[in-house]
Design a protein around this motif. Structure first.
Motif, PDB file in Angstrom:
ATOM      1  N   LEU A 159     -10.562 -10.521  -3.617  1.00 39.37           N
ATOM      2  CA  LEU A 159      -9.433  -9.584  -3.556  1.00 39.37           C
ATOM      3  C   LEU A 159      -8.182 -10.259  -2.994  1.00 39.37           C
ATOM      4  O   LEU A 159      -7.072 -10.043  -3.496  1.00 39.37           O
ATOM      5  CB  LEU A 159      -9.813  -8.377  -2.700  1.00 39.37           C
ATOM      6  N   SER A 172     -11.183  -3.773  -4.892  1.00 40.20           N
ATOM      7  CA  SER A 172     -11.131  -3.129  -3.574  1.00 40.20           C
ATOM      8  C   SER A 172     -12.156  -2.004  -3.472  1.00 40.20           C
ATOM      9  O   SER A 172     -12.789  -1.824  -2.412  1.00 40.20           O
ATOM     10  CB  SER A 172      -9.723  -2.591  -3.310  1.00 40.20           C
ATOM     11  N   SER A 173     -12.365  -1.262  -4.557  1.00 40.09           N
ATOM     12  CA  SER A 173     -13.401  -0.221  -4.548  1.00 40.09           C
ATOM     13  C   SER A 173     -14.786  -0.836  -4.410  1.00 40.09           C
ATOM     14  O   SER A 173     -15.645  -0.317  -3.684  1.00 40.09           O
ATOM     15  CB  SER A 173     -13.307   0.613  -5.825  1.00 40.09           C
ATOM     16  N   PRO A 215       0.826  -1.218   0.000  1.00 41.52           N
ATOM     17  CA  PRO A 215       0.000   0.000   0.000  1.00 41.52           C
ATOM     18  C   PRO A 215       0.856   1.262   0.000  1.00 41.52           C
ATOM     19  O   PRO A 215       1.954   1.293   0.550  1.00 41.52           O
ATOM     20  CB  PRO A 215      -0.804  -0.134   1.311  1.00 41.52           C
ATOM     21  N   THR A 235     -16.414 -10.504  -2.244  1.00 39.45           N
ATOM     22  CA  THR A 235     -15.486  -9.630  -2.966  1.00 39.45           C
ATOM     23  C   THR A 235     -14.149  -9.521  -2.237  1.00 39.45           C
ATOM     24  O   THR A 235     -13.095  -9.448  -2.877  1.00 39.45           O
ATOM     25  CB  THR A 235     -16.093  -8.234  -3.139  1.00 39.45           C
ATOM     26  N   PHE A 236     -14.180  -9.550  -0.912  1.00 38.24           N
ATOM     27  CA  PHE A 236     -12.928  -9.482  -0.157  1.00 38.24           C
ATOM     28  C   PHE A 236     -12.107 -10.759  -0.348  1.00 38.24           C
ATOM     29  O   PHE A 236     -10.874 -10.707  -0.467  1.00 38.24           O
ATOM     30  CB  PHE A 236     -13.226  -9.261   1.327  1.00 38.24           C
ATOM     31  N   THR A 296     -19.877  -8.508   0.432  1.00 38.25           N
ATOM     32  CA  THR A 296     -18.601  -7.926   0.850  1.00 38.25           C
ATOM     33  C   THR A 296     -17.571  -9.011   1.144  1.00 38.25           C
ATOM     34  O   THR A 296     -16.402  -8.898   0.752  1.00 38.25           O
ATOM     35  CB  THR A 296     -18.806  -7.055   2.098  1.00 38.25           C
ATOM     36  N   ILE A 323      -7.067  -5.106  -8.953  1.00 43.04           N
ATOM     37  CA  ILE A 323      -7.037  -4.967  -7.496  1.00 43.04           C
ATOM     38  C   ILE A 323      -7.747  -3.695  -7.064  1.00 43.04           C
ATOM     39  O   ILE A 323      -8.526  -3.687  -6.093  1.00 43.04           O
ATOM     40  CB  ILE A 323      -5.581  -4.985  -6.993  1.00 43.04           C
ATOM     41  N   GLN A 324      -7.528  -2.598  -7.792  1.00 42.18           N
ATOM     42  CA  GLN A 324      -8.191  -1.342  -7.422  1.00 42.18           C
ATOM     43  C   GLN A 324      -9.695  -1.424  -7.636  1.00 42.18           C
ATOM     44  O   GLN A 324     -10.473  -0.948  -6.804  1.00 42.18           O
ATOM     45  CB  GLN A 324      -7.617  -0.186  -8.232  1.00 42.18           C
ATOM     46  N   THR A 343      -4.766 -10.887  -5.039  1.00 41.43           N
ATOM     47  CA  THR A 343      -3.483 -10.383  -4.544  1.00 41.43           C
ATOM     48  C   THR A 343      -2.417 -11.474  -4.590  1.00 41.43           C
ATOM     49  O   THR A 343      -1.268 -11.228  -4.984  1.00 41.43           O
ATOM     50  CB  THR A 343      -3.640  -9.861  -3.106  1.00 41.43           C
ATOM     51  N   THR A 358     -15.444  -3.647  -2.925  1.00 44.33           N
ATOM     52  CA  THR A 358     -15.564  -4.146  -1.549  1.00 44.33           C
ATOM     53  C   THR A 358     -15.953  -3.034  -0.593  1.00 44.33           C
ATOM     54  O   THR A 358     -16.816  -3.213   0.274  1.00 44.33           O
ATOM     55  CB  THR A 358     -14.228  -4.780  -1.116  1.00 44.33           C
ATOM     56  N   MET A 359     -15.337  -1.877  -0.743  1.00 48.75           N
ATOM     57  CA  MET A 359     -15.676  -0.744   0.118  1.00 48.75           C
ATOM     58  C   MET A 359     -17.103  -0.264  -0.114  1.00 48.75           C
ATOM     59  O   MET A 359     -17.807   0.127   0.825  1.00 48.75           O
ATOM     60  CB  MET A 359     -14.696   0.397  -0.137  1.00 48.75           C
TER      61      MET A 359
END
Length: 227
Positions: free
Chosen positions: A197, A176-177, A90, A193-194, A190, A172-173, A201, A179-180
């Motif tokens: 992710l 992650s978007s 990150p 999707t997590f 969620t 990944i972006q 990764t 998921t948020m």
């Protein structure tokens, strides 16, 4: 505010200093330096074992003159591997997502292999432009095609590394978007999707290592054709 997905690939700067320089120097600072001691720590042992396996895998098919490239290609492998893996952290930047950097590595090294072939064995190097047993009417066409393929090699090296890493970072972006966004609506989606992710990764870590290896492997194959 919606940010551009490709803004993460823009080279950042701090006080007028491009941070890509720090991202390129950091891999060399993290790898251990050789120690004069007889007994090394685990990190140095793993590092030495990795270099031994890598050089054996890459340079066994090459002729003896090609073994002079062992230090250069091993250093390039460590350099690319370090930048690719550090770019997954990150708030970091991946220099190998820049096509200019990848072409800056691919073009001189490819040109060096071609120059060595033309200097040491010009007949064999030029013979690769025309396959043996080609019919006479097809000779001009095949020479043009093989010449174009020869000059496309460095472009393919740089674009392959850039495209694979860029695609992985974008996925990944995006996930992650998502998921948020889904965290406020559905816990089940969620979690799915997590999990995706996390798996992506792990896949991107494998891609970062494989693409660094493929870059050096293709250079060794080009070297094999010219030594």
């Amino acid at each position: 505010m919606t940010l551009n997905l490709f803004s993460q690939f823009a080279s950042p700067s701090l006080m007028g200093i491009p941070l890509i320089l720090i991202a390129m120097l950091t891999p060399w600072l993290l790898f251990p330096t050789p120690s004069p001691r007889w007994i090394h720590n685990r990190l140095s042992t793993i590092y030495s074992w990795f270099l031994k396996i890598f050089t054996k895998q890459i340079f066994t098919p090459l002729n003896t003159p090609g073994h002079k490239w062992a230090f250069l290609l091993s250093s390039l492998m460590v350099f690319l591997l370090g930048m690719n893996l550090l770019g997954l952290m990150p708030y970091s930047f991946t220099p190998t997502t820049q096509l200019s950097l990848n072409l800056g590595l691919a073009v001189p090294l490819w040109l060096a292999t071609v120059t060595i072939g033309l200097r040491n064995q010009p007949t064999m190097s030029l013979g690769h432009l025309l396959p043996e047993g080609t019919p006479i009417p097809l000779i001009p066409i095949l020479i043009i095609i093989e010449t174009i393929s020869l000059f496309i090699r460095p472009l393919a090296l740089g674009v392959r590394l850039t495209a694979n890493l860029t695609a992985g970072h974008l996925l990944i972006q995006l996930i992650s978007s998502a998921t948020m966004t889904m965290a406020m609506t559905s816990i089940t989606v969620t979690l799915l999707t997590f999990t995706t992710l996390l798996l992506l990764t792990v896949l991107e870590i494998a891609v970062a290592m494989i693409q660094a290896y493929v870059f050096v492997l293709l250079l060794s194959l080009y070297l094999q054709d010219n030594t």
